[in-house]
Enzyme design. Sequence first.
Site, PDB file in Angstrom:
ATOM      1  CE  LYS A  22      36.314  24.757  55.438  1.00  0.00           C
ATOM      2  NZ  LYS A  22      35.766  23.669  54.601  1.00  0.00           N
ATOM      3  CG  ASN A  23      35.574  21.201  57.437  1.00  0.00           C
ATOM      4  OD1 ASN A  23      35.029  22.025  56.697  1.00  0.00           O
ATOM      5  ND2 ASN A  23      36.723  20.639  57.150  1.00  0.00           N
ATOM      6  CB  CYS A 116      36.213  20.429  44.295  1.00  0.00           C
ATOM      7  SG  CYS A 116      37.258  19.508  45.404  1.00  0.00           S
ATOM      8  NE  ARG A 121      35.864  16.711  48.306  1.00  0.00           N
ATOM      9  CZ  ARG A 121      35.895  17.809  49.064  1.00  0.00           C
ATOM     10  NH1 ARG A 121      36.370  18.917  48.571  1.00  0.00           N
ATOM     11  NH2 ARG A 121      35.435  17.779  50.289  1.00  0.00           N
ATOM     12  CG  ASP A 307      41.090  18.994  55.617  1.00  0.00           C
ATOM     13  OD1 ASP A 307      40.019  19.122  56.220  1.00  0.00           O
ATOM     14  OD2 ASP A 307      41.172  18.506  54.474  1.00  0.00           O
ATOM     15  NE  ARG A 399      35.154  27.180  49.482  1.00  0.00           N
ATOM     16  CZ  ARG A 399      34.827  26.052  48.869  1.00  0.00           C
ATOM     17  NH1 ARG A 399      35.368  25.758  47.712  1.00  0.00           N
ATOM     18  NH2 ARG A 399      33.966  25.217  49.404  1.00  0.00           N
TER      19      ARG A 399
HETATM   20  C1  EPZ Z   1      35.291  16.513  54.549  1.00  0.00           C
HETATM   21  O1  EPZ Z   1      35.018  16.419  53.170  1.00  0.00           O
HETATM   22  C2  EPZ Z   1      35.896  17.886  54.775  1.00  0.00           C
HETATM   23  N1  EPZ Z   1      34.922  18.897  54.383  1.00  0.00           N
HETATM   24  C3  EPZ Z   1      37.167  18.030  53.947  1.00  0.00           C
HETATM   25  O2  EPZ Z   1      37.741  19.290  54.281  1.00  0.00           O
HETATM   26  C4  EPZ Z   1      38.152  16.931  54.352  1.00  0.00           C
HETATM   27  O3  EPZ Z   1      39.292  17.019  53.548  1.00  0.00           O
HETATM   28  C5  EPZ Z   1      37.484  15.564  54.187  1.00  0.00           C
HETATM   29  O4  EPZ Z   1      36.255  15.514  54.943  1.00  0.00           O
HETATM   30  C6  EPZ Z   1      38.377  14.422  54.678  1.00  0.00           C
HETATM   31  O5  EPZ Z   1      38.693  14.633  56.035  1.00  0.00           O
HETATM   32  C7  EPZ Z   1      33.903  19.188  55.231  1.00  0.00           C
HETATM   33  O6  EPZ Z   1      33.773  18.617  56.301  1.00  0.00           O
HETATM   34  C8  EPZ Z   1      32.961  20.259  54.788  1.00  0.00           C
HETATM   35  P1  EPZ Z   1      34.870  12.510  52.694  1.00  0.00           P
HETATM   36  P2  EPZ Z   1      34.102  15.202  52.624  1.00  0.00           P
HETATM   37  O7  EPZ Z   1      33.474  12.243  52.276  1.00  0.00           O
HETATM   38  O8  EPZ Z   1      33.117  14.812  53.652  1.00  0.00           O
HETATM   39  C9  EPZ Z   1      35.433   9.490  49.103  1.00  0.00           C
HETATM   40  C10 EPZ Z   1      38.672  21.394  53.890  1.00  0.00           C
HETATM   41  O9  EPZ Z   1      39.795  21.665  53.460  1.00  0.00           O
HETATM   42  N2  EPZ Z   1      33.967   9.470  49.054  1.00  0.00           N
HETATM   43  O10 EPZ Z   1      35.300  12.137  54.068  1.00  0.00           O
HETATM   44  O11 EPZ Z   1      33.613  15.592  51.281  1.00  0.00           O
HETATM   45  C11 EPZ Z   1      36.012  10.852  48.723  1.00  0.00           C
HETATM   46  O12 EPZ Z   1      36.141  10.954  47.321  1.00  0.00           O
HETATM   47  C12 EPZ Z   1      37.867  20.288  53.253  1.00  0.00           C
HETATM   48  O13 EPZ Z   1      38.135  21.958  54.877  1.00  0.00           O
HETATM   49  C13 EPZ Z   1      33.346   8.608  48.136  1.00  0.00           C
HETATM   50  O14 EPZ Z   1      33.999   7.879  47.384  1.00  0.00           O
HETATM   51  O15 EPZ Z   1      35.185  14.061  52.480  1.00  0.00           O
HETATM   52  C14 EPZ Z   1      37.343  10.854  49.435  1.00  0.00           C
HETATM   53  O16 EPZ Z   1      38.280  10.139  48.658  1.00  0.00           O
HETATM   54  C15 EPZ Z   1      38.527  19.770  51.981  1.00  0.00           C
HETATM   55  N3  EPZ Z   1      31.989   8.596  48.086  1.00  0.00           N
HETATM   56  C16 EPZ Z   1      37.066  10.060  50.718  1.00  0.00           C
HETATM   57  O17 EPZ Z   1      35.863   9.324  50.466  1.00  0.00           O
HETATM   58  C17 EPZ Z   1      31.216   9.383  48.899  1.00  0.00           C
HETATM   59  O18 EPZ Z   1      29.971   9.318  48.819  1.00  0.00           O
HETATM   60  C18 EPZ Z   1      36.836  10.934  51.942  1.00  0.00           C
HETATM   61  O19 EPZ Z   1      35.829  11.867  51.602  1.00  0.00           O
HETATM   62  C19 EPZ Z   1      31.869  10.246  49.811  1.00  0.00           C
HETATM   63  C20 EPZ Z   1      33.241  10.270  49.879  1.00  0.00           C
END
Ligand code: EPZ
Length: 420
Positions: A22-23, A116, A121, A307, A399
Amino acid sequence: MDYLQIKRVNSLHGNIKISGAKNASLPLIAMTILANNSVSIKNLPHVADINTLLKLLSNLGAKCNRGEDITTIDTSSLSETKATYDIVRTMRASILVLGPILARFGHCEVSLPGGCAIGQRPVDLHLKALEQMGAIINIEAGYIHAIAPNGLKGCNIIFDKITVTGTANIVMAAALAEGVTTITNAAREPEVVQLCEILNANGVKIDGIGTAILTIHGTDKKLIHIDEFSVIPDRIEAGTYLCAAAITRSELTLTDVNPGHLGAVLSKLQEMGSKFTITENTITIHPSDVIKHVKIVTQEYPAFPTDMQAQFLALATQADGTSIIEERLFENRFMHVSELQRMGADISLNGNVATVNGKSKLSGTDVMATDLRASSALVIAALVADGITNVHRIYHLDRGYDSLEKKLQNVGADIKRLKE
Ligand code: EPZ
């Protein structure tokens, strides 16, 4: 609404075919916005989030043809550049269209994804990087309004935090930018690697793929021709079924999987007593007569993935001794804990650290899914709980898991999808 009714099972046995990730699929679908041809994608999983993003692209004017094995996406007729709230609120990864649309059209509006269940996020890192590339970004009435009247310019970007979709967004924006963009502190997840590999194979030169420093040579708004490709296997789906096998002390073979993407997960399962037979694209887990307690800290790839945290927490309820699970990426990713406690698990939470005292006797009851991976943790626990467990609100599960109940039924689980 549907719910899953699950009864205790002695053990599972047989094969499970792992679906496309998915990701990986989500950024790869957004990537078609950079193409001048109809792109064929193989192995997209049949999950709600993929359908949502295809619907979003169709709403913007793209022609999407969803097949069983091959999906074609033609964005040559894409005319709209506004991703509206009604879709974005159902799937925050819609933010992935921001980079490519802005790079191609010079303007884009995307509803702010909002938080969420698992955390606030924010997308500040995505926006800051696009501004560094020359975009002018305003946030008004819950929407991100981005324009780049002179196009996006390559530059040196350093991410304060590692962000998976942030890296994907900027890689796609940089693909059509003028000049060279470097991204330091880039995410190295396999899903980001595949996006870079596909772009690199189709006219966007990218150096450092798989490392924390990516260098993207932009085409200066020249769209690219993208050949047919197949999505990599879903390492989180695979890890989820490995936990189901471990907790039920089963022998199970996963096929169409990439063991190389599961290093940290396999290592932790081995620590907990599991043994494996591994080939290039299969993993067989063997029954273990003991489940040992474990210490887990979630971090970015290639370390242990957030995850998989919920699924291992469910497994840890059956371990001998006390396990410690620390969640370092998201501020609220323990909502499965209260539901597992209701099933009889002995878990205490202190901030972002869960202490799991095993082995607990679990009893079936009605439980509620709260987010995608929490849902799968409840299913894993239900496989070894006495009596019947009903997992409600499984739209969360739908999802990201392709035919979960069918895959588990095929290996002997007593699991049914029923209507409330
Ligand atoms: C991706 O989310 C995945 N989703 C998530 O999988 C996964 O948990 C996550 O990466 C971490 O591996 C998809 O790929 C669609 P991040 P993403 O930006 O990209 C902070 C699932 O279960 N952050 O790597 O949204 C954020 O708050 C889902 O399949 C900022 O502060 O995660 C978090 O604490 C859930 N500012 C950390 O970074 C930003 O602009 C990592 O978030 C972006 C992120």
